[in-house]
Write a protein that holds these residues in place. Structure first.
Motif, PDB file in Angstrom:
ATOM      1  N   TYR A   1       0.817  -1.203   0.000  1.00  9.85           N
ATOM      2  CA  TYR A   1       0.000   0.000   0.000  1.00  9.85           C
ATOM      3  C   TYR A   1       0.854   1.259   0.000  1.00  9.85           C
ATOM      4  O   TYR A   1       0.632   2.180  -0.808  1.00  9.85           O
ATOM      5  CB  TYR A   1      -0.921  -0.008   1.222  1.00  9.85           C
ATOM      6  CG  TYR A   1      -1.954   1.090   1.200  1.00  9.85           C
ATOM      7  CD1 TYR A   1      -2.962   1.111   0.237  1.00  9.85           C
ATOM      8  CD2 TYR A   1      -1.933   2.106   2.144  1.00  9.85           C
ATOM      9  CE1 TYR A   1      -3.914   2.115   0.208  1.00  9.85           C
ATOM     10  CE2 TYR A   1      -2.889   3.117   2.137  1.00  9.85           C
ATOM     11  CZ  TYR A   1      -3.874   3.109   1.164  1.00  9.85           C
ATOM     12  OH  TYR A   1      -4.821   4.114   1.140  1.00  9.85           O
ATOM     13  N   LEU A   2       1.845   1.326   0.866  1.00 10.68           N
ATOM     14  CA  LEU A   2       2.700   2.514   0.917  1.00 10.68           C
ATOM     15  C   LEU A   2       3.498   2.672  -0.371  1.00 10.68           C
ATOM     16  O   LEU A   2       3.736   3.803  -0.825  1.00 10.68           O
ATOM     17  CB  LEU A   2       3.632   2.452   2.121  1.00 10.68           C
ATOM     18  CG  LEU A   2       2.974   2.603   3.495  1.00 10.68           C
ATOM     19  CD1 LEU A   2       4.020   2.579   4.583  1.00 10.68           C
ATOM     20  CD2 LEU A   2       2.142   3.875   3.576  1.00 10.68           C
ATOM     21  N   ARG A   3       3.910   1.561  -0.952  1.00 10.40           N
ATOM     22  CA  ARG A   3       4.610   1.621  -2.234  1.00 10.40           C
ATOM     23  C   ARG A   3       3.713   2.249  -3.314  1.00 10.40           C
ATOM     24  O   ARG A   3       4.164   3.094  -4.103  1.00 10.40           O
ATOM     25  CB  ARG A   3       5.049   0.226  -2.659  1.00 10.40           C
ATOM     26  CG  ARG A   3       5.877   0.211  -3.944  1.00 10.40           C
ATOM     27  CD  ARG A   3       6.462  -1.167  -4.233  1.00 10.40           C
ATOM     28  NE  ARG A   3       5.418  -2.148  -4.529  1.00 10.40           N
ATOM     29  CZ  ARG A   3       5.088  -3.156  -3.738  1.00 10.40           C
ATOM     30  NH1 ARG A   3       5.711  -3.336  -2.574  1.00 10.40           N
ATOM     31  NH2 ARG A   3       4.137  -4.011  -4.086  1.00 10.40           N
ATOM     32  N   LEU A   4       2.447   1.855  -3.335  1.00  9.30           N
ATOM     33  CA  LEU A   4       1.497   2.412  -4.299  1.00  9.30           C
ATOM     34  C   LEU A   4       1.226   3.891  -4.016  1.00  9.30           C
ATOM     35  O   LEU A   4       1.120   4.706  -4.949  1.00  9.30           O
ATOM     36  CB  LEU A   4       0.187   1.626  -4.254  1.00  9.30           C
ATOM     37  CG  LEU A   4       0.222   0.205  -4.805  1.00  9.30           C
ATOM     38  CD1 LEU A   4      -1.083  -0.522  -4.498  1.00  9.30           C
ATOM     39  CD2 LEU A   4       0.484   0.221  -6.313  1.00  9.30           C
ATOM     40  N   VAL A   5       1.100   4.248  -2.746  1.00  7.93           N
ATOM     41  CA  VAL A   5       0.864   5.657  -2.403  1.00  7.93           C
ATOM     42  C   VAL A   5       2.043   6.519  -2.859  1.00  7.93           C
ATOM     43  O   VAL A   5       1.857   7.596  -3.450  1.00  7.93           O
ATOM     44  CB  VAL A   5       0.625   5.826  -0.892  1.00  7.93           C
ATOM     45  CG1 VAL A   5       0.520   7.316  -0.534  1.00  7.93           C
ATOM     46  CG2 VAL A   5      -0.636   5.098  -0.457  1.00  7.93           C
ATOM     47  N   ARG A   6       3.270   6.047  -2.609  1.00  4.30           N
ATOM     48  CA  ARG A   6       4.455   6.808  -3.032  1.00  4.30           C
ATOM     49  C   ARG A   6       4.528   6.921  -4.548  1.00  4.30           C
ATOM     50  O   ARG A   6       4.903   7.969  -5.091  1.00  4.30           O
ATOM     51  CB  ARG A   6       5.713   6.152  -2.480  1.00  4.30           C
ATOM     52  CG  ARG A   6       5.830   6.231  -0.963  1.00  4.30           C
ATOM     53  CD  ARG A   6       7.158   5.696  -0.465  1.00  4.30           C
ATOM     54  NE  ARG A   6       7.204   5.694   0.989  1.00  4.30           N
ATOM     55  CZ  ARG A   6       7.163   4.607   1.747  1.00  4.30           C
ATOM     56  NH1 ARG A   6       7.099   3.399   1.172  1.00  4.30           N
ATOM     57  NH2 ARG A   6       7.198   4.699   3.064  1.00  4.30           N
ATOM     58  N   ARG A   7       4.166   5.846  -5.226  1.00  9.10           N
ATOM     59  CA  ARG A   7       4.173   5.885  -6.696  1.00  9.10           C
ATOM     60  C   ARG A   7       3.204   6.936  -7.209  1.00  9.10           C
ATOM     61  O   ARG A   7       3.530   7.716  -8.112  1.00  9.10           O
ATOM     62  CB  ARG A   7       3.781   4.510  -7.254  1.00  9.10           C
ATOM     63  CG  ARG A   7       3.866   4.426  -8.777  1.00  9.10           C
ATOM     64  CD  ARG A   7       3.211   3.164  -9.301  1.00  9.10           C
ATOM     65  NE  ARG A   7       1.745   3.244  -9.166  1.00  9.10           N
ATOM     66  CZ  ARG A   7       0.916   2.256  -9.486  1.00  9.10           C
ATOM     67  NH1 ARG A   7       1.409   1.093  -9.918  1.00  9.10           N
ATOM     68  NH2 ARG A   7      -0.387   2.414  -9.351  1.00  9.10           N
ATOM     69  N   GLU A   8       2.009   6.977  -6.626  1.00 11.58           N
ATOM     70  CA  GLU A   8       1.022   7.969  -7.044  1.00 11.58           C
ATOM     71  C   GLU A   8       1.463   9.379  -6.680  1.00 11.58           C
ATOM     72  O   GLU A   8       1.294  10.315  -7.463  1.00 11.58           O
ATOM     73  CB  GLU A   8      -0.335   7.651  -6.398  1.00 11.58           C
ATOM     74  CG  GLU A   8      -0.997   6.410  -6.922  1.00 11.58           C
ATOM     75  CD  GLU A   8      -1.344   6.512  -8.394  1.00 11.58           C
ATOM     76  OE1 GLU A   8      -1.670   7.628  -8.854  1.00 11.58           O
ATOM     77  OE2 GLU A   8      -1.307   5.488  -9.091  1.00 11.58           O
ATOM     78  N   ARG A   9       2.037   9.530  -5.510  1.00 11.64           N
ATOM     79  CA  ARG A   9       2.506  10.850  -5.079  1.00 11.64           C
ATOM     80  C   ARG A   9       3.585  11.386  -6.017  1.00 11.64           C
ATOM     81  O   ARG A   9       3.632  12.587  -6.312  1.00 11.64           O
ATOM     82  CB  ARG A   9       3.062  10.762  -3.662  1.00 11.64           C
ATOM     83  CG  ARG A   9       3.638  12.049  -3.106  1.00 11.64           C
ATOM     84  CD  ARG A   9       4.558  11.770  -1.939  1.00 11.64           C
ATOM     85  NE  ARG A   9       5.694  10.917  -2.325  1.00 11.64           N
ATOM     86  CZ  ARG A   9       6.585  10.424  -1.478  1.00 11.64           C
ATOM     87  NH1 ARG A   9       6.472  10.665  -0.183  1.00 11.64           N
ATOM     88  NH2 ARG A   9       7.587   9.667  -1.907  1.00 11.64           N
ATOM     89  N   ASP A  10       4.452  10.511  -6.486  1.00 17.32           N
ATOM     90  CA  ASP A  10       5.596  10.929  -7.298  1.00 17.32           C
ATOM     91  C   ASP A  10       5.309  10.923  -8.791  1.00 17.32           C
ATOM     92  O   ASP A  10       6.199  11.215  -9.585  1.00 17.32           O
ATOM     93  CB  ASP A  10       6.790  10.008  -7.013  1.00 17.32           C
ATOM     94  CG  ASP A  10       7.244  10.084  -5.561  1.00 17.32           C
ATOM     95  OD1 ASP A  10       6.968  11.110  -4.914  1.00 17.32           O
ATOM     96  OD2 ASP A  10       7.853   9.124  -5.079  1.00 17.32           O
TER      97      ASP A  10
END
Length: 237
Positions: free
Chosen positions: A219-228
Motif C-alpha cells: 500500500y505505501l509503495r502504491l501511495v508513493r508511486r502515485e505521489r511521485d
C-alpha cells in the motif's frame, strides 16, 4: 466495522468544547474576563479562529455536492455522524486512518447515513475501486474512536472483512492509494507508517481493522508511486 456507535459520544454530544478550552472560549464569546499576557491573548485569538463559523451569521461557504478528490462520487453521511469544521485552518490534518467495514460497500453507506449509528468515515472504497465521499475533508468525521484523532485525520473505509485476504483487491489497493496520495499532497503529510495508520493503531481503540491481511508494504509503495507521478492530477478546486 471501522467506525461504530461507541464513537458518537466522544464529543460529549459532538459540539461541546474539549477539556481545557471552555474558559477561553466563553471569555471570547460572552465577553468574559480580559486575557492576561501575550500568551493568553494568542491562545484566545486562536480559539476565536476555531469558533468563528459557530458565531451567528458566520458560515463558511460550501458548494453542495462538492468533493475533495477527482473521480469520487458524493453521497452524504448523516449530519449526526460528523462535526462541521474548517480544517486545516482550525485543526491540522496530519494522519490518514485506514478502516475495513466488516461488510459490504452498500452496508457502509447505509450505516453512515443512519443518524443513530453515530459514526462515519470521509470516504468508502469499493472492491472494484469505486469511491464514495460522504464527508468533506474540512469537516471532522467520527471514525477513529478518539476526538483528537478525528480532528487531525481523514478516515478511509474499505469494503470487506479483516479475516478475508481476498477482500482486498488490486483495484481497491490502487484506488485507495491514489486517494491517500492526494490527501497527503493536499496537507503535506509524509507517506510513512507514522502518518498513514490503521484503525487498530489509534490509541484507546478496541478495533482490529484493517487486520493482518492488509498489505502495508504494498500500500505505501502504491501511495508513493502515485505521489511521485510526474503528471499527477490535482484535486478539484
Amino acid at each position: 466495522m471501522g467506525a461504530e456507535k461507541t464513537e458518537s459520544t466522544e464529543d460529549g454530544g459532538n459540539t461541546a468544547p474539549p477539556p481545557g478550552r471552555a474558559v477561553s472560549r466563553r471569555a471570547l464569546l460572552l465577553g468574559g474576563t480580559a486575557a492576561v499576557g501575550v500568551g493568553v491573548y494568542a491562545l484566545a485569538h486562536d480559539e476565536l479562529g476555531r469558533l468563528r463559523w459557530r458565531i451567528p451569521g458566520v458560515v463558511k461557504k460550501r458548494k453542495e455536492g462538492a468533493v475533495d478528490a477527482r473521480g469520487v462520487q458524493w453521497t452524504a453521511a448523516s449530519s449526526a455522524n460528523w462535526r462541521r469544521a474548517d480544517r486545516p485552518d482550525d485543526y491540522e490534518i496530519d494522519r490518514v486512518v485506514i478502516h475495513v467495514v466488516q461488510g459490504s460497500y452498500r452496508t457502509a453507506l447505509k450505516v453512515f447515513k443512519d443518524p443513530g449509528h453515530g459514526a462515519a468515515a470521509h470516504y468508502v472504497v469499493r472492491k472494484d475501486g469505486h469511491i464514495a465521499q460522504m464527508i468533506r475533508e474540512l469537516d471532522v468525521a467520527f471514525h477513529a474512536g478518539s476526538r483528537d484523532m478525528n480532528e487531525r485525520s481523514v478516515g478511509i473505509e474499505h469494503e470487506g472483512f479483516v479475516d478475508k485476504k481476498e477482500s482486498f483487491t488490486d483495484a481497491m489497493y490502487e484506488a485507495s492509494a491514489r486517494l491517500t496520495a492526494g490527501i497527503c499532497e493536499r496537507y503535506d503529510i509524509p507517506v510513512d507508517r507514522k502518518h498513514i495508520i490503521g484503525h487498530v493503531e489509534v490509541e484507546g481503540t478496541d478495533h482490529t481493522d484493517p487486520g493482518p491481511h492488509w498489505d502495508w508494504e504494498r500500500y505505501l509503495r502504491l501511495v508513493r508511486r502515485e505521489r511521485d507521478r510526474p503528471a499527477r492530477t490535482k484535486a478539484p478546486a
